[in-house]
Design an enzyme around this catalytic site. Structure first.
Site, PDB file in Angstrom:
ATOM      1  N   GLN A 185       7.811  -4.287  -4.310  1.00 57.99           N
ATOM      2  CA  GLN A 185       6.725  -4.135  -4.848  1.00 57.99           C
ATOM      3  C   GLN A 185       7.912  -3.458  -5.884  1.00 57.99           C
ATOM      4  OE1 GLN A 185       2.823  -2.387  -5.809  1.00 57.99           O
ATOM      5  NE2 GLN A 185       2.307  -3.986  -6.161  1.00 57.99           N
ATOM      6  N   ASN A 190      -7.212 -11.959  -2.984  1.00 55.96           N
ATOM      7  CA  ASN A 190      -7.145 -10.129  -1.817  1.00 55.96           C
ATOM      8  C   ASN A 190      -8.638  -9.635  -1.790  1.00 55.96           C
ATOM      9  OD1 ASN A 190      -5.581  -7.475  -3.026  1.00 55.96           O
ATOM     10  ND2 ASN A 190      -5.593  -7.627  -1.205  1.00 55.96           N
ATOM     11  N   GLY A 191      -8.966  -8.915  -1.491  1.00 54.86           N
ATOM     12  CA  GLY A 191      -9.781  -8.130  -1.220  1.00 54.86           C
ATOM     13  C   GLY A 191     -11.002  -7.917  -0.577  1.00 54.86           C
ATOM     14  N   CYS A 205      -3.131  -1.441  -9.940  1.00 56.83           N
ATOM     15  CA  CYS A 205      -3.244   0.577 -10.358  1.00 56.83           C
ATOM     16  C   CYS A 205      -4.498   0.724 -10.749  1.00 56.83           C
ATOM     17  CB  CYS A 205      -1.658   0.897 -10.315  1.00 56.83           C
ATOM     18  SG  CYS A 205      -2.220   2.899  -9.968  1.00 56.83           S
ATOM     19  N   GLY A 242      -5.208  -5.886   2.653  1.00 52.74           N
ATOM     20  CA  GLY A 242      -4.537  -4.113   2.300  1.00 52.74           C
ATOM     21  C   GLY A 242      -5.065  -3.323   3.801  1.00 52.74           C
ATOM     22  N   MET A 261       1.295  -1.070   0.153  1.00 53.61           N
ATOM     23  CA  MET A 261      -0.083   0.505  -0.034  1.00 53.61           C
ATOM     24  C   MET A 261       0.855   1.271  -0.022  1.00 53.61           C
ATOM     25  SD  MET A 261      -3.493  -1.579   2.372  1.00 53.61           S
ATOM     26  CE  MET A 261      -2.429  -2.340   3.711  1.00 53.61           C
TER      27      MET A 261
HETATM   28  C1  LIG Z   1      -3.493   3.079   0.522  1.00 51.03           C
HETATM   29  C2  LIG Z   1      -3.738   2.607  -0.751  1.00 51.03           C
HETATM   30  C3  LIG Z   1      -2.808   2.433  -1.236  1.00 51.03           C
HETATM   31  C4  LIG Z   1      -2.107   1.030  -1.565  1.00 51.03           C
HETATM   32  N1  LIG Z   1      -1.268   0.658  -3.238  1.00 51.03           N
HETATM   33  C5  LIG Z   1      -0.720  -0.191  -3.563  1.00 51.03           C
HETATM   34  C6  LIG Z   1       0.783  -0.758  -4.453  1.00 51.03           C
HETATM   35  O1  LIG Z   1       1.183  -0.011  -4.062  1.00 51.03           O
HETATM   36  N2  LIG Z   1       0.699  -1.294  -4.713  1.00 51.03           N
HETATM   37  C7  LIG Z   1      -0.970  -2.329  -5.346  1.00 51.03           C
HETATM   38  O2  LIG Z   1      -0.102  -3.594  -5.998  1.00 51.03           O
HETATM   39  N3  LIG Z   1      -2.191  -2.312  -4.223  1.00 51.03           N
HETATM   40  C8  LIG Z   1      -1.674  -0.889  -3.800  1.00 51.03           C
HETATM   41  N4  LIG Z   1      -2.737  -0.694  -2.521  1.00 51.03           N
HETATM   42  C9  LIG Z   1      -3.614  -2.298  -2.984  1.00 51.03           C
HETATM   43  C10 LIG Z   1      -3.889  -2.782  -2.089  1.00 51.03           C
HETATM   44  O3  LIG Z   1      -2.930  -3.890  -2.133  1.00 51.03           O
HETATM   45  C11 LIG Z   1      -4.853  -3.800  -2.251  1.00 51.03           C
HETATM   46  O4  LIG Z   1      -5.293  -4.910  -3.715  1.00 51.03           O
HETATM   47  C12 LIG Z   1      -6.243  -3.592  -2.128  1.00 51.03           C
HETATM   48  O5  LIG Z   1      -6.613  -2.486  -0.386  1.00 51.03           O
HETATM   49  C13 LIG Z   1      -7.484  -4.464  -1.971  1.00 51.03           C
HETATM   50  O6  LIG Z   1      -7.372  -4.933  -1.051  1.00 51.03           O
HETATM   51  P1  LIG Z   1      -8.010  -4.963   0.878  1.00 51.03           P
HETATM   52  O7  LIG Z   1      -9.563  -5.047   0.726  1.00 51.03           O
HETATM   53  O8  LIG Z   1      -7.229  -6.451   1.897  1.00 51.03           O
HETATM   54  O9  LIG Z   1      -8.008  -3.406   1.154  1.00 51.03           O
HETATM   55  C14 LIG Z   1      -3.489   0.333  -2.706  1.00 51.03           C
HETATM   56  C15 LIG Z   1      -4.733   0.187  -1.880  1.00 51.03           C
HETATM   57  C16 LIG Z   1      -4.805   1.423  -1.354  1.00 51.03           C
HETATM   58  C17 LIG Z   1      -5.942   1.495   0.157  1.00 51.03           C
END
Ligand SMILES: Cc1cc2nc3c(=O)[nH]c(=O)nc-3n(C[C@H](O)[C@H](O)[C@H](O)COP(=O)(O)O)c2cc1C
Length: 386
Positions: free
Chosen positions: A80, A213-214, A111, A237, A27
């Protein structure tokens, strides 16, 4: 009451045996070494850095070089990379390998930010199968045996899904695992993640682990995702924002050891975790003011559902020294109990669906037309992740 599984299904990422099948999602702006260390203090698993732009790494941008640093307690080290050009991604992977700066490389193809997808990067990229395959191959080929994994979304939108093709291509290109954030770019963070897509990917990709994931907000959600999808592990995340001890719950649930004792999340406990996070950020930035500014974004997450007045929240969000933070935390009722449901559930980004911005004519073909190369050259901007 959290379910505990009898045996720990370990997760193998290339040569790395991860003690529990749990990964901290990358993140941007969050999973720096400070937050990763804090999560690791409670739990087990793999903790991925925030996204690093390959070009900035190859150019040895000072901020980027700081972002890839790990503390000695961080083993294995996970970085990453984001990139749109096989040559640059290959060079970035080689730098990490040659200089012994990582034990695992994850590639970001998830992204959804318009300024990235508009240039063909991020979640738009797997639509161009040839380019996607070439990037994964370049990373694997230059990583000197360090395992390379792929993190992606379902696709651009429901009419342009890419995850099954991309999963198989990644497998063929030598990826050590694939992770699916089960939303399309169009969904952004809205609605619910479609865990059935994780199950479909698991059926399609058979020789390497598939991670789901999600929307994992608790250890029970993680167990449920693995049971419903057959995934080999989970990527967590937003669920750990303001709750790094979730990794302790996950470690205990998956029985892998290494997890801390169950926490009694009184307000005093949460305040101490917040203080530790702030202190680790100060260490990471080597600057008390910067660290104290960076912790501000975490205030609402830590204290969600707790009896912390608006005045204290506001003051925490302007404090610029650890001493000020200590004074403010000292005014809280440390014995206030865990508030239950009010502290649970969704946190972090949500938002509404958006039509993805794409380069002109991007959807006409699954191959990268020669004239699209210029568009992509601009796609490696700094931005805020997946
Ligand atoms: C603040 C924030 C920053 C994120 N930055 C990245 C990142 O740098 N690289 C990436 O692959 N995903 C990024 N994501 C996506 C998360 O890795 C993840 O795939 C997404 O939040 C869904 O998972 P969750 O429901 O557990 O949050 C980001 C998500 C959030 C909320």
């Amino acid at each position: 009451m959290t379910t505990t599984l009898a045996s720990a299904p370990a997760l193998r990422i290339g040569p790395i045996e991860v003690d529990v099948p749990v990964v901290l999602a990358p993140m941007a702006g969050i999973t720096n070494t400070a937050f990763r260390r804090l999560c690791r203090e409670y739990g087990a698993g793999l903790y991925v850095s925030e996204m690093i732009t390959s070009r900035a790494l190859v150019e040895r941008n000072a901020t980027t070089m700081r972002l890839i640093r790990h503390h000695e307690s961080e083993v294995p080290r996970s970085v990453q990379l984001y990139g749109v050009d096989p040559v640059t991604v290959g060079r970035a992977a080689r730098l990490l390998a040659d200089e012994d700066r990582a034990d695992h490389i994850d590639l970001n193809f998830g992204c959804p930010v318009p300024k990235v997808t508009r240039k063909g990067g991020g979640a738009a990229l797997p639509w161009k199968s040839d380019l996607f395959g070439a990037i994964v191959q370049a990373a694997v080929g230059n990583a000197g045996g360090i395992p390379v994994t792929v993190k992606m979304r379902k696709g651009i939108d429901d009419d342009h899904l890419t995850f099954l093709d991309a999963g198989r291509l990644a497998e063929d290109a030598g990826a050590a695992a694939v992770a699916l954030h089960a939303r399309t770019a169009a969904q952004f963070y809205s609605g619910a993640a479609d865990w059935s897509a994780i199950a479909a990917l698991k059926r399609a990709v058979t020789s390497i682990p598939v991670l789901g994931n999600g929307d994992i907000w608790s250890a029970d959600d993680a167990v449920r995702m693995m049971a419903e999808t057959g995934a080999d592990g989970v990527v967590v995340g937003r669920g750990c924002l303001g709750r790094p001890w979730l990794f302790g719950d996950l470690a205990r649930t998956f029985g892998g050891g290494g997890g801390s004792a169950p926490v009694d999340a009184t307000l005093g406990f949460v305040a101490a975790a917040f203080r530790r996070h702030a202190e680790l950020l100060v260490e990471f930035f080597e600057d008390e003011g910067r660290g104290c500014r960076d912790i501000r974004k975490h205030v609402a997450w830590y204290f969600k559902g707790y009896p912390v007045g608006g005045d204290i929240r506001a003051a925490l969000a302007t404090a610029s020294t650890l001493a000020e933070i200590d004074d403010l935390l000292g005014t809280l009722d440390a014995d206030a109990p865990y508030p239950g449901a009010a502290a649970e559930g969704q946190r972090g980004r949500a938002g509404t669906p958006k039509r993805p911005a794409l380069p002109e004519g991007w959807l006409h073909s699954r191959d990268l037309a020669a004239d699209a190369a210029d568009t992509l050259a601009d796609a490696e901007l700094d931005h805020s992740g997946g």
